[in-house]
Design an enzyme around this catalytic site. Structure first.
Site, PDB file in Angstrom:
ATOM      1  N   SER A  48       0.825  -1.204   0.000  1.00 56.58           N
ATOM      2  CA  SER A  48       0.000   0.000   0.000  1.00 56.58           C
ATOM      3  C   SER A  48       0.862   1.257   0.000  1.00 56.58           C
ATOM      4  O   SER A  48       1.845   1.345   0.737  1.00 56.58           O
ATOM      5  CB  SER A  48      -0.885  -0.020   1.253  1.00 56.58           C
ATOM      6  OG  SER A  48      -1.564   1.194   1.390  1.00 56.58           O
ATOM      7  N   GLU A  79      -6.480  -2.167  -1.975  1.00 51.86           N
ATOM      8  CA  GLU A  79      -7.480  -2.926  -2.737  1.00 51.86           C
ATOM      9  C   GLU A  79      -7.322  -4.440  -2.547  1.00 51.86           C
ATOM     10  O   GLU A  79      -7.718  -5.235  -3.393  1.00 51.86           O
ATOM     11  CB  GLU A  79      -7.423  -2.564  -4.221  1.00 51.86           C
ATOM     12  CG  GLU A  79      -7.856  -1.139  -4.533  1.00 51.86           C
ATOM     13  CD  GLU A  79      -9.311  -0.822  -4.196  1.00 51.86           C
ATOM     14  OE1 GLU A  79     -10.031  -1.698  -3.676  1.00 51.86           O
ATOM     15  OE2 GLU A  79      -9.720   0.329  -4.445  1.00 51.86           O
ATOM     16  N   HIS A  98      -4.858  -4.029 -11.292  1.00 50.60           N
ATOM     17  CA  HIS A  98      -5.815  -2.923 -11.185  1.00 50.60           C
ATOM     18  C   HIS A  98      -5.082  -1.619 -11.472  1.00 50.60           C
ATOM     19  O   HIS A  98      -4.051  -1.343 -10.859  1.00 50.60           O
ATOM     20  CB  HIS A  98      -6.437  -2.909  -9.788  1.00 50.60           C
ATOM     21  CG  HIS A  98      -7.143  -1.633  -9.476  1.00 50.60           C
ATOM     22  ND1 HIS A  98      -8.118  -1.120 -10.301  1.00 50.60           N
ATOM     23  CD2 HIS A  98      -7.007  -0.745  -8.458  1.00 50.60           C
ATOM     24  CE1 HIS A  98      -8.550   0.024  -9.782  1.00 50.60           C
ATOM     25  NE2 HIS A  98      -7.892   0.268  -8.676  1.00 50.60           N
TER      26      HIS A  98
HETATM   27 ZN   LIG Z   1      -7.959   2.049  -7.646  1.00 52.53          ZN
END
Ligand SMILES: [Zn+2]
Length: 224
Positions: A48, A79, A98
């Site tokens: 992160s 996520e 992503h």
């Molecule tokens: Zn995103």
């Protein structure tokens, strides 16, 4: 269980992140990548809030699909729920990417499905990448469930007012899917400036998918 953690898979996450930056698929810390080790079932996910150019292998987090942390010196991607939901729903998926690229995100801004207008997209994604019908906040399990529901058996999905999600049996394929998704979105938008985008007939998409399966091997193509 430390012995089951494989350093080369952490390196794969690190290298794929650098590749995404190189390809202009992501800026700064946006976007996240994961892969599944089918032997242990462990998910290797980018950390992160770290810039891809500063991620080292030890920052890559190893976790289960229930988000039990196994290894890693950083927090897993915000996520992580979305990645975990995809792996739980799709046992064929070995990698999830992503991103927030501009052209795919434009379709997310108008909540619009992206139809195939380029052959590479038709071959490895199929007739379209659908846009989720409901907005869900980033970082939530609800976003993961929404993405999974819309993804179905496809390998790409547009997230409303957010970005894109690409999956594949391996990380090279997932990266390819995210690249052709963005390219197809760009072509569709530019085509709209020039005229009316002409769509493939389904029989031609079927033929191209068949060709891709034979040419690249079944593991490298989408399911629709
Ligand atoms: Zn995103």
């Amino acid at each position: 269980m430390e012995h089951a953690v494989r350093d080369e898979l952490k390196q794969t996450i690190q290298q794929t992140g650098l590749q995404m930056v190189h390809d202009g698929m992501t800026v700064g810390t946006w976007g996240n990548i994961s892969l599944r080790d089918f032997e242990t079932g462990y998910i290797y996910i980018s950390p992160s809030g770290m810039d891809y150019t500063s991620i080292q292998p030890q920052h890559v987090v190893v976790m289960t699909t229930d988000i039990e942390i196994i290894d890693g010196e950083a927090e897993p991607s915000v996520e992580r729920h979305m990645h975990a939901e995809v792996y739980k729903a799709r046992t064929d998926v070995g990698a999830v990417i992503h991103t927030h690229p501009i052209y795919s995100s434009v379709f997310g801004a108008v909540w619009m499905d992206l139809p195939a207008v380029s052959e590479d997209f038709a071959q490895i994604v199929g007739s379209q990448a659908r846009c989720c019908p409901n907005y869900q906040l980033p970082g939530t399990a609800e976003l993961g469930r929404e993405a999974v529901a819309t993804l179905g058996a496809y390998n790409a999905v547009i997230l409303p007012n957010h970005g894109a999600l690409a999956v594949g049996p391996d990380i090279r394929t997932a990266l390819k899917v995210s690249q052709v998704l963005e390219k197809n979105a760009q072509i569709y938008l530019l085509a709209k400036l020039l005229g009316t985008p002409r769509l493939f007939e389904q029989k031609d998409i079927d033929t191209m998918q068949q060709f891709a399966r034979q040419h690249y091997g079944k593991k490298n193509v989408g399911l629709i």
